[in-house]
Design a protein around this motif. Structure first.
Motif, PDB file in Angstrom:
ATOM      1  N   PRO A 101       0.799  -1.230   0.000  1.00  0.00           N
ATOM      2  CA  PRO A 101       0.000   0.000   0.000  1.00  0.00           C
ATOM      3  C   PRO A 101       0.828   1.274   0.000  1.00  0.00           C
ATOM      4  N   GLY A 102       1.726   1.447   0.941  1.00  0.00           N
ATOM      5  CA  GLY A 102       2.522   2.672   1.026  1.00  0.00           C
ATOM      6  C   GLY A 102       3.725   2.658   0.111  1.00  0.00           C
ATOM      7  N   LYS A 103       4.235   1.487  -0.178  1.00  0.00           N
ATOM      8  CA  LYS A 103       5.456   1.384  -0.976  1.00  0.00           C
ATOM      9  C   LYS A 103       5.216   1.735  -2.439  1.00  0.00           C
ATOM     10  N   GLN A 104       4.030   1.440  -2.954  1.00  0.00           N
ATOM     11  CA  GLN A 104       3.744   1.736  -4.352  1.00  0.00           C
ATOM     12  C   GLN A 104       3.786   3.237  -4.610  1.00  0.00           C
ATOM     13  N   LYS A 105       3.250   4.029  -3.684  1.00  0.00           N
ATOM     14  CA  LYS A 105       3.269   5.482  -3.838  1.00  0.00           C
ATOM     15  C   LYS A 105       4.694   6.011  -3.774  1.00  0.00           C
ATOM     16  N   ALA A 106       5.491   5.509  -2.851  1.00  0.00           N
ATOM     17  CA  ALA A 106       6.888   5.939  -2.729  1.00  0.00           C
ATOM     18  C   ALA A 106       7.680   5.586  -3.988  1.00  0.00           C
ATOM     19  N   LEU A 107       7.438   4.401  -4.527  1.00  0.00           N
ATOM     20  CA  LEU A 107       8.120   3.968  -5.746  1.00  0.00           C
ATOM     21  C   LEU A 107       7.741   4.879  -6.906  1.00  0.00           C
ATOM     22  N   GLU A 108       6.469   5.209  -7.021  1.00  0.00           N
ATOM     23  CA  GLU A 108       6.000   6.092  -8.092  1.00  0.00           C
ATOM     24  C   GLU A 108       6.624   7.487  -7.960  1.00  0.00           C
ATOM     25  N   GLU A 109       6.749   7.988  -6.741  1.00  0.00           N
ATOM     26  CA  GLU A 109       7.374   9.298  -6.522  1.00  0.00           C
ATOM     27  C   GLU A 109       8.839   9.282  -6.941  1.00  0.00           C
ATOM     28  N   ARG A 110       9.555   8.210  -6.618  1.00  0.00           N
ATOM     29  CA  ARG A 110      10.968   8.109  -7.021  1.00  0.00           C
ATOM     30  C   ARG A 110      11.103   8.039  -8.539  1.00  0.00           C
ATOM     31  N   ARG A 111      10.184   7.330  -9.179  1.00  0.00           N
ATOM     32  CA  ARG A 111      10.217   7.259 -10.648  1.00  0.00           C
ATOM     33  C   ARG A 111      10.030   8.642 -11.261  1.00  0.00           C
ATOM     34  N   TRP A 112       9.083   9.425 -10.739  1.00  0.00           N
ATOM     35  CA  TRP A 112       8.845  10.770 -11.250  1.00  0.00           C
ATOM     36  C   TRP A 112      10.060  11.659 -11.009  1.00  0.00           C
ATOM     37  N   GLU A 113      10.658  11.580  -9.838  1.00  0.00           N
ATOM     38  CA  GLU A 113      11.842  12.393  -9.540  1.00  0.00           C
ATOM     39  C   GLU A 113      12.989  12.048 -10.487  1.00  0.00           C
ATOM     40  N   PHE A 114      13.183  10.773 -10.747  1.00  0.00           N
ATOM     41  CA  PHE A 114      14.241  10.345 -11.660  1.00  0.00           C
ATOM     42  C   PHE A 114      13.947  10.845 -13.068  1.00  0.00           C
ATOM     43  N   ALA A 115      12.699  10.736 -13.507  1.00  0.00           N
ATOM     44  CA  ALA A 115      12.318  11.221 -14.837  1.00  0.00           C
ATOM     45  C   ALA A 115      12.563  12.726 -14.958  1.00  0.00           C
ATOM     46  N   LYS A 116      12.271  13.474 -13.897  1.00  0.00           N
ATOM     47  CA  LYS A 116      12.512  14.917 -13.926  1.00  0.00           C
ATOM     48  C   LYS A 116      14.003  15.224 -14.025  1.00  0.00           C
ATOM     49  N   ASP A 117      14.831  14.447 -13.322  1.00  0.00           N
ATOM     50  CA  ASP A 117      16.284  14.655 -13.406  1.00  0.00           C
ATOM     51  C   ASP A 117      16.784  14.410 -14.825  1.00  0.00           C
ATOM     52  N   ILE A 118      16.305  13.353 -15.439  1.00  0.00           N
ATOM     53  CA  ILE A 118      16.714  13.028 -16.812  1.00  0.00           C
ATOM     54  C   ILE A 118      16.272  14.137 -17.765  1.00  0.00           C
ATOM     55  N   ALA A 119      15.027  14.571 -17.636  1.00  0.00           N
ATOM     56  CA  ALA A 119      14.513  15.625 -18.510  1.00  0.00           C
ATOM     57  C   ALA A 119      15.294  16.923 -18.337  1.00  0.00           C
ATOM     58  N   ALA A 120      15.627  17.270 -17.102  1.00  0.00           N
ATOM     59  CA  ALA A 120      16.374  18.501 -16.852  1.00  0.00           C
ATOM     60  C   ALA A 120      17.727  18.472 -17.545  1.00  0.00           C
ATOM     61  N   MET A 121      18.425  17.346 -17.449  1.00  0.00           N
ATOM     62  CA  MET A 121      19.735  17.257 -18.099  1.00  0.00           C
ATOM     63  C   MET A 121      19.593  17.198 -19.621  1.00  0.00           C
ATOM     64  N   ALA A 122      18.567  16.508 -20.104  1.00  0.00           N
ATOM     65  CA  ALA A 122      18.347  16.416 -21.551  1.00  0.00           C
ATOM     66  C   ALA A 122      18.015  17.785 -22.142  1.00  0.00           C
ATOM     67  N   ASN A 123      17.376  18.634 -21.369  1.00  0.00           N
ATOM     68  CA  ASN A 123      16.968  19.945 -21.855  1.00  0.00           C
ATOM     69  C   ASN A 123      18.019  21.021 -21.633  1.00  0.00           C
ATOM     70  N   THR A 124      19.175  20.642 -21.086  1.00  0.00           N
ATOM     71  CA  THR A 124      20.270  21.611 -20.927  1.00  0.00           C
ATOM     72  C   THR A 124      21.463  21.111 -21.731  1.00  0.00           C
ATOM     73  N   GLN A 125      22.583  20.941 -21.082  1.00  0.00           N
ATOM     74  CA  GLN A 125      23.787  20.515 -21.804  1.00  0.00           C
ATOM     75  C   GLN A 125      24.145  19.068 -21.535  1.00  0.00           C
ATOM     76  N   GLY A 126      23.238  18.312 -20.947  1.00  0.00           N
ATOM     77  CA  GLY A 126      23.530  16.913 -20.668  1.00  0.00           C
ATOM     78  C   GLY A 126      24.297  16.764 -19.369  1.00  0.00           C
ATOM     79  N   GLY A 127      24.768  15.561 -19.103  1.00  0.00           N
ATOM     80  CA  GLY A 127      25.517  15.305 -17.892  1.00  0.00           C
ATOM     81  C   GLY A 127      25.435  13.851 -17.477  1.00  0.00           C
ATOM     82  N   LEU A 128      25.820  13.577 -16.240  1.00  0.00           N
ATOM     83  CA  LEU A 128      25.838  12.216 -15.702  1.00  0.00           C
ATOM     84  C   LEU A 128      24.931  12.111 -14.499  1.00  0.00           C
ATOM     85  N   ILE A 129      24.171  11.040 -14.450  1.00  0.00           N
ATOM     86  CA  ILE A 129      23.346  10.745 -13.267  1.00  0.00           C
ATOM     87  C   ILE A 129      23.896   9.481 -12.664  1.00  0.00           C
TER      88      ILE A 129
END
Length: 81
Positions: A53-81
């Protein structure tokens, strides 16, 4: 993908060459700080995480945060995660 130059190279004072796991370990050991083109992650998403019950929401939040990090780097000059 072969990475010949990165923030890690610059922080370690290493000439352009293939980035290695050892270089990443050294950068972690030296506590190289995050920058616009370097973002450290301890755990992103574990494929074997148990769902519940609680873990699914936490997992989904981490996925969104990771996706935002990737998008931020893709929309600038790139980088390493």
């Amino acid at each position: 993908m072969l990475i010949l130059w990165s923030r890690i190279h610059a922080e370690l004072g290493v000439a352009p060459c293939p980035l290695t796991y050892g270089m990443v370990e050294t950068a972690v050991g030296r506590r190289v700080r995050e920058a616009a083109d370097l973002d450290w992650k301890l755990v992103v998403i574990s494929a074997d995480e148990k769902s519940g019950p609680g873990k699914q929401k936490a997992l989904e939040e981490r996925r969104w945060e990771f996706a935002k990090d990737i998008a931020a780097m893709a929309n600038t000059q790139g980088g390493l995660i």
